[in-house]
Design a protein around this motif. Structure first.
Motif, PDB file in Angstrom:
ATOM      1  N   PHE A 108     160.320  11.640  61.313  1.00 37.72           N
ATOM      2  CA  PHE A 108     161.549  11.828  62.075  1.00 37.72           C
ATOM      3  C   PHE A 108     162.729  11.312  61.249  1.00 37.72           C
ATOM      4  N   VAL A 109     163.866  11.973  61.384  1.00 36.82           N
ATOM      5  CA  VAL A 109     165.087  11.536  60.708  1.00 36.82           C
ATOM      6  C   VAL A 109     166.209  11.453  61.737  1.00 36.82           C
ATOM      7  N   ILE A 110     166.899  10.335  61.762  1.00 38.22           N
ATOM      8  CA  ILE A 110     168.051  10.149  62.646  1.00 38.22           C
ATOM      9  C   ILE A 110     169.312  10.131  61.794  1.00 38.22           C
ATOM     10  N   ALA A 136     167.508   8.957  69.101  1.00 38.66           N
ATOM     11  CA  ALA A 136     166.447   7.954  69.220  1.00 38.66           C
ATOM     12  C   ALA A 136     165.642   8.150  70.500  1.00 38.66           C
ATOM     13  N   LEU A 137     166.322   8.489  71.587  1.00 35.23           N
ATOM     14  CA  LEU A 137     165.639   8.691  72.870  1.00 35.23           C
ATOM     15  C   LEU A 137     164.710   9.898  72.834  1.00 35.23           C
ATOM     16  N   LYS A 138     165.101  10.942  72.118  1.00 36.22           N
ATOM     17  CA  LYS A 138     164.244  12.132  71.991  1.00 36.22           C
ATOM     18  C   LYS A 138     162.970  11.789  71.228  1.00 36.22           C
ATOM     19  N   ILE A 139     163.111  10.993  70.194  1.00 32.81           N
ATOM     20  CA  ILE A 139     161.938  10.565  69.433  1.00 32.81           C
ATOM     21  C   ILE A 139     161.059   9.672  70.295  1.00 32.81           C
ATOM     22  N   LEU A 140     161.690   8.802  71.071  1.00 31.89           N
ATOM     23  CA  LEU A 140     160.952   7.900  71.946  1.00 31.89           C
ATOM     24  C   LEU A 140     160.098   8.690  72.941  1.00 31.89           C
ATOM     25  N   GLU A 141     160.628   9.788  73.460  1.00 31.76           N
ATOM     26  CA  GLU A 141     159.871  10.624  74.391  1.00 31.76           C
ATOM     27  C   GLU A 141     158.603  11.156  73.741  1.00 31.76           C
ATOM     28  N   VAL A 142     158.732  11.602  72.501  1.00 34.86           N
ATOM     29  CA  VAL A 142     157.576  12.125  71.770  1.00 34.86           C
ATOM     30  C   VAL A 142     156.519  11.034  71.571  1.00 34.86           C
ATOM     31  N   LEU A 143     156.955   9.849  71.203  1.00 31.07           N
ATOM     32  CA  LEU A 143     156.037   8.743  70.947  1.00 31.07           C
ATOM     33  C   LEU A 143     155.323   8.298  72.219  1.00 31.07           C
ATOM     34  N   ILE A 144     156.039   8.267  73.325  1.00 33.41           N
ATOM     35  CA  ILE A 144     155.451   7.855  74.597  1.00 33.41           C
ATOM     36  C   ILE A 144     154.383   8.847  75.058  1.00 33.41           C
ATOM     37  N   GLU A 145     154.614  10.132  74.792  1.00 36.86           N
ATOM     38  CA  GLU A 145     153.670  11.164  75.205  1.00 36.86           C
ATOM     39  C   GLU A 145     152.430  11.222  74.317  1.00 36.86           C
ATOM     40  N   SER A 146     152.466  10.567  73.167  1.00 37.16           N
ATOM     41  CA  SER A 146     151.337  10.601  72.235  1.00 37.16           C
ATOM     42  C   SER A 146     150.131   9.846  72.792  1.00 37.16           C
TER      43      SER A 146
END
Length: 233
Positions: free
Chosen positions: A174-176, A189-199
């Motif tokens: 991921f790149v911010i 950052a929140l979009k990436i966080l969503e992906v990580l939580i769903e993993s």
């Protein structure tokens, strides 16, 4: 539990991103904070620095004069490497301990804020995902000069001492892009966080650890049983 590395260049804005994770209940292990703690007066790394660099890089109260030390090591690559050889083992040891604590606490993943992830290469193999925070070069330079009260020449030396941002980005999941507003950075950052939580990757890691533990303790039990049978004959 899996590890997410948060990295980037000096003054690209990693702190703003790590704050988003913290505010959403994700544990963040801050390598910079640990780096400050391992060189506190009296610590082993502090003693080695004092023996090598002398009183010139210390304040009167015994704390390290970061400005003086920084100027010294960024003018001499050998001194910088020597300093890293003193501090990096201590920093990584503390990181491992903090990560294990997060695992025991039951967290699905932990974010490790590690500015020199690619430069040291030590923890890359343990990271499931890597996030790199980047920004425009002129903006990075201006931020660093303003934040650390550095001349343009000194700021460029510190930026040049790290791996180029474009290379870090090419090796990241991921790149911010942090050249815009704070709100825009937070949304990324929140979009990436969503992906990580769903993993579900944390279940795989826990399964491997539990299976390894089961094999280990089964082996111990078999060995004890075997020795008992021999002693009983």
């Amino acid at each position: 539990m899996f590890i997410v590395a948060l990295t980037g260049g000096i003054s690209t804005g990693k702190t703003s991103v790590s704050k988003v994770f913290k505010e959403n209940g994700i544990p963040v292990v801050d390598a910079d904070q640990i780096a400050r703690e391992v060189v506190e007066p009296g610590k082993p790394a502090w003693k080695k620095i004092k023996a090598e660099f002398g009183d010139a890089v210390f304040h009167d109260d015994g704390t390290i004069n970061r400005e003086a030390l920084g100027k010294l090591i960024f003018d001499d690559v050998d001194k910088r490497r020597f300093l890293n050889s003193i501090t990096h083992p201590e920093i990584h040891r503390r990181i491992y301990i903090d990560v294990i604590k997060c695992f025991v606490a039951g967290h699905n993943f932990v974010v490790v804020d590690l500015p020199l992830l690619f430069e040291t290469g030590v923890m890359i193999q343990y990271c499931h995902k890597i996030i790199t925070v980047t920004c425009e070069e002129d903006l990075q330079l201006t931020r660093l000069m303003d934040r650390n009260k550095l001349s343009e020449a000194d700021a460029k030396k510190r930026i040049a001492a790290q791996m180029p941002l474009e290379l870090k980005c090419s090796q990241s999941h991921f790149v911010i892009e942090n050249s815009g507003s704070l709100s825009d950075t937070e949304q990324q950052a929140l979009k990436i966080l969503e992906v990580l939580i769903e993993s579900n990757h944390h279940w795989k890691i826990r399964g491997i650890i539990l299976a390894t533990a089961a094999v280990f303790f089964s082996g111990i039990a078999w060995l004890l049983d075997y020795k008992y049978k021999i002693w009983s004959q």
